[in-house]
Scaffold this motif. Sequence first.
Motif, PDB file in Angstrom:
ATOM      1  N   ALA A  61       0.835  -1.200   0.000  1.00  0.00           N
ATOM      2  CA  ALA A  61       0.000   0.000   0.000  1.00  0.00           C
ATOM      3  C   ALA A  61       0.874   1.255   0.000  1.00  0.00           C
ATOM      4  CB  ALA A  61      -0.910   0.012   1.220  1.00  0.00           C
ATOM      5  N   ARG A  62       0.380   2.287  -0.676  1.00  0.00           N
ATOM      6  CA  ARG A  62       1.033   3.600  -0.641  1.00  0.00           C
ATOM      7  C   ARG A  62       0.407   4.371   0.508  1.00  0.00           C
ATOM      8  NH1 ARG A  62      -0.544   8.510  -3.177  1.00  0.00           N
ATOM      9  NH2 ARG A  62      -2.074   7.358  -4.405  1.00  0.00           N
ATOM     10  N   LEU A  63       1.236   4.788   1.461  1.00  0.00           N
ATOM     11  CA  LEU A  63       0.747   5.567   2.597  1.00  0.00           C
ATOM     12  C   LEU A  63       0.727   7.041   2.240  1.00  0.00           C
ATOM     13  CD1 LEU A  63       2.543   3.825   5.592  1.00  0.00           C
ATOM     14  CD2 LEU A  63       0.216   3.451   4.736  1.00  0.00           C
ATOM     15  N   ILE A  64      -0.307   7.733   2.701  1.00  0.00           N
ATOM     16  CA  ILE A  64      -0.457   9.167   2.482  1.00  0.00           C
ATOM     17  C   ILE A  64      -0.550   9.825   3.857  1.00  0.00           C
ATOM     18  CG2 ILE A  64      -1.874  10.980   1.447  1.00  0.00           C
ATOM     19  CD1 ILE A  64      -3.048   8.697  -0.380  1.00  0.00           C
ATOM     20  N   PHE A  65       0.427  10.656   4.172  1.00  0.00           N
ATOM     21  CA  PHE A  65       0.451  11.359   5.450  1.00  0.00           C
ATOM     22  C   PHE A  65      -0.036  12.782   5.193  1.00  0.00           C
ATOM     23  CE2 PHE A  65       3.461   7.943   5.657  1.00  0.00           C
ATOM     24  CZ  PHE A  65       3.247   7.391   6.907  1.00  0.00           C
ATOM     25  N   LEU A  66      -1.183  13.115   5.741  1.00  0.00           N
ATOM     26  CA  LEU A  66      -1.783  14.415   5.489  1.00  0.00           C
ATOM     27  C   LEU A  66      -1.456  15.400   6.601  1.00  0.00           C
ATOM     28  CD1 LEU A  66      -4.243  12.115   4.517  1.00  0.00           C
ATOM     29  CD2 LEU A  66      -4.627  14.221   3.255  1.00  0.00           C
ATOM     30  N   ALA A  67      -1.169  16.624   6.196  1.00  0.00           N
ATOM     31  CA  ALA A  67      -1.027  17.699   7.177  1.00  0.00           C
ATOM     32  C   ALA A  67      -2.379  17.886   7.850  1.00  0.00           C
ATOM     33  CB  ALA A  67      -0.600  18.996   6.489  1.00  0.00           C
ATOM     34  N   GLY A  68      -2.387  18.484   9.005  1.00  0.00           N
ATOM     35  CA  GLY A  68      -3.647  18.731   9.678  1.00  0.00           C
ATOM     36  C   GLY A  68      -4.580  19.560   8.820  1.00  0.00           C
ATOM     37  N   ALA A  69      -5.801  19.053   8.614  1.00  0.00           N
ATOM     38  CA  ALA A  69      -6.810  19.788   7.864  1.00  0.00           C
ATOM     39  C   ALA A  69      -7.412  20.840   8.793  1.00  0.00           C
ATOM     40  CB  ALA A  69      -7.891  18.849   7.349  1.00  0.00           C
ATOM     41  N   CYS A  70      -7.368  22.074   8.346  1.00  0.00           N
ATOM     42  CA  CYS A  70      -7.817  23.201   9.156  1.00  0.00           C
ATOM     43  C   CYS A  70      -9.141  23.749   8.624  1.00  0.00           C
ATOM     44  CB  CYS A  70      -6.757  24.301   9.136  1.00  0.00           C
ATOM     45  SG  CYS A  70      -5.182  23.754   9.809  1.00  0.00           S
ATOM     46  N   PRO A  71      -9.879  24.476   9.437  1.00  0.00           N
ATOM     47  CA  PRO A  71     -11.156  25.034   9.013  1.00  0.00           C
ATOM     48  C   PRO A  71     -10.978  26.375   8.298  1.00  0.00           C
ATOM     49  CG  PRO A  71     -10.831  25.493  11.322  1.00  0.00           C
ATOM     50  CD  PRO A  71      -9.656  24.665  10.876  1.00  0.00           C
ATOM     51  N   LEU A  72     -10.251  26.344   7.190  1.00  0.00           N
ATOM     52  CA  LEU A  72      -9.944  27.579   6.470  1.00  0.00           C
ATOM     53  C   LEU A  72     -10.666  27.623   5.133  1.00  0.00           C
ATOM     54  CD1 LEU A  72      -6.082  27.779   7.017  1.00  0.00           C
ATOM     55  CD2 LEU A  72      -7.898  28.861   8.378  1.00  0.00           C
ATOM     56  N   HIS A  73     -11.156  28.802   4.789  1.00  0.00           N
ATOM     57  CA  HIS A  73     -11.703  29.043   3.457  1.00  0.00           C
ATOM     58  C   HIS A  73     -10.538  29.198   2.480  1.00  0.00           C
ATOM     59  CE1 HIS A  73     -15.763  29.573   4.926  1.00  0.00           C
ATOM     60  NE2 HIS A  73     -15.372  30.503   5.778  1.00  0.00           N
ATOM     61  N   ALA A  74     -10.834  29.167   1.185  1.00  0.00           N
ATOM     62  CA  ALA A  74      -9.798  29.297   0.149  1.00  0.00           C
ATOM     63  C   ALA A  74      -9.011  30.597   0.281  1.00  0.00           C
ATOM     64  CB  ALA A  74     -10.423  29.192  -1.236  1.00  0.00           C
ATOM     65  N   ASP A  75      -9.634  31.642   0.819  1.00  0.00           N
ATOM     66  CA  ASP A  75      -8.944  32.927   0.972  1.00  0.00           C
ATOM     67  C   ASP A  75      -8.092  32.992   2.239  1.00  0.00           C
ATOM     68  OD1 ASP A  75     -10.774  33.271   3.061  1.00  0.00           O
ATOM     69  OD2 ASP A  75     -11.765  35.012   2.165  1.00  0.00           O
ATOM     70  N   GLY A  76      -8.067  31.888   3.015  1.00  0.00           N
ATOM     71  CA  GLY A  76      -7.258  31.828   4.223  1.00  0.00           C
ATOM     72  C   GLY A  76      -7.969  32.264   5.491  1.00  0.00           C
ATOM     73  N   SER A  77      -9.191  32.739   5.368  1.00  0.00           N
ATOM     74  CA  SER A  77      -9.929  33.135   6.571  1.00  0.00           C
ATOM     75  C   SER A  77     -10.470  31.902   7.283  1.00  0.00           C
ATOM     76  CB  SER A  77     -11.068  34.090   6.210  1.00  0.00           C
ATOM     77  OG  SER A  77     -12.024  33.454   5.380  1.00  0.00           O
ATOM     78  N   LEU A 117      -7.363  14.627   0.404  1.00  0.00           N
ATOM     79  CA  LEU A 117      -7.360  13.205   0.067  1.00  0.00           C
ATOM     80  C   LEU A 117      -7.576  12.999  -1.426  1.00  0.00           C
ATOM     81  CD1 LEU A 117      -9.410  11.850   3.083  1.00  0.00           C
ATOM     82  CD2 LEU A 117      -7.092  11.105   2.477  1.00  0.00           C
ATOM     83  N   LYS A 118      -8.548  13.701  -1.983  1.00  0.00           N
ATOM     84  CA  LYS A 118      -8.839  13.574  -3.417  1.00  0.00           C
ATOM     85  C   LYS A 118      -7.615  13.939  -4.246  1.00  0.00           C
ATOM     86  CE  LYS A 118     -11.862  15.166  -7.089  1.00  0.00           C
ATOM     87  NZ  LYS A 118     -12.823  16.159  -7.518  1.00  0.00           N
ATOM     88  N   ASP A 119      -6.951  15.030  -3.875  1.00  0.00           N
ATOM     89  CA  ASP A 119      -5.761  15.466  -4.598  1.00  0.00           C
ATOM     90  C   ASP A 119      -4.623  14.445  -4.495  1.00  0.00           C
ATOM     91  OD1 ASP A 119      -7.135  17.732  -5.366  1.00  0.00           O
ATOM     92  OD2 ASP A 119      -6.096  19.068  -3.953  1.00  0.00           O
ATOM     93  N   ALA A 120      -4.651  13.618  -3.446  1.00  0.00           N
ATOM     94  CA  ALA A 120      -3.634  12.579  -3.253  1.00  0.00           C
ATOM     95  C   ALA A 120      -4.087  11.227  -3.808  1.00  0.00           C
ATOM     96  CB  ALA A 120      -3.306  12.446  -1.768  1.00  0.00           C
ATOM     97  N   GLY A 121      -5.282  11.186  -4.415  1.00  0.00           N
ATOM     98  CA  GLY A 121      -5.781   9.943  -4.988  1.00  0.00           C
ATOM     99  C   GLY A 121      -6.466   9.036  -3.997  1.00  0.00           C
ATOM    100  N   ALA A 122      -7.107   9.620  -2.980  1.00  0.00           N
ATOM    101  CA  ALA A 122      -7.738   8.824  -1.933  1.00  0.00           C
ATOM    102  C   ALA A 122      -9.089   9.437  -1.542  1.00  0.00           C
ATOM    103  CB  ALA A 122      -6.818   8.753  -0.710  1.00  0.00           C
ATOM    104  N   THR A 123      -9.807   8.721  -0.682  1.00  0.00           N
ATOM    105  CA  THR A 123     -11.076   9.193  -0.127  1.00  0.00           C
ATOM    106  C   THR A 123     -11.076   8.926   1.375  1.00  0.00           C
ATOM    107  OG1 THR A 123     -12.250   7.090  -0.342  1.00  0.00           O
ATOM    108  CG2 THR A 123     -12.270   8.559  -2.288  1.00  0.00           C
TER     109      THR A 123
END
Length: 135
Positions: free
Chosen positions: A29-45, A67-73
């Motif tokens: 398996a390919r492991l994907i280590f994700l940075a912490g997902a934060c509650p930020l809008h696209a503009d950074g707010s 996850l999607k950008d890394a090929g996962a769900t």
Amino acid sequence: MARAVTLIRSSSLSDVAEYAYAATAPANARLIFLAGACPLHADGSTAAVGDFAGQAAKALENLRVALKDAGATLTDVISTRVLVASDRQADLVAAWGVVRDGFGDHDVPSTLMGVTVLGYDDQLVEIEAVAAVLD
């Protein structure tokens, strides 16, 4: 499509927990280590200022995108750590409920932690995750 993640439940431990106690992935398996997902809008707010559940929902939305950008769900996630900037159990539970519901039947091993502070202005929730996929 075959999944890499196998959730493991223990009949020797409490069944009160709303998640599997362990998970495995095969050696190929390919492991994907994700940075912490934060509650930020696209503009950074920061989204949902002052709202633990609202921030958990936005962080989960951002986790899905990463996850999607890394090929996962979400069903490829093998473990999570949910950080909540509060010392009140009710606040942790409010955030956890959103995360738990978002994962549905894929109840990955998770750690829920109260922390002193998180990195962005007005941030209350962050979701770390590791995923595994078969290429």
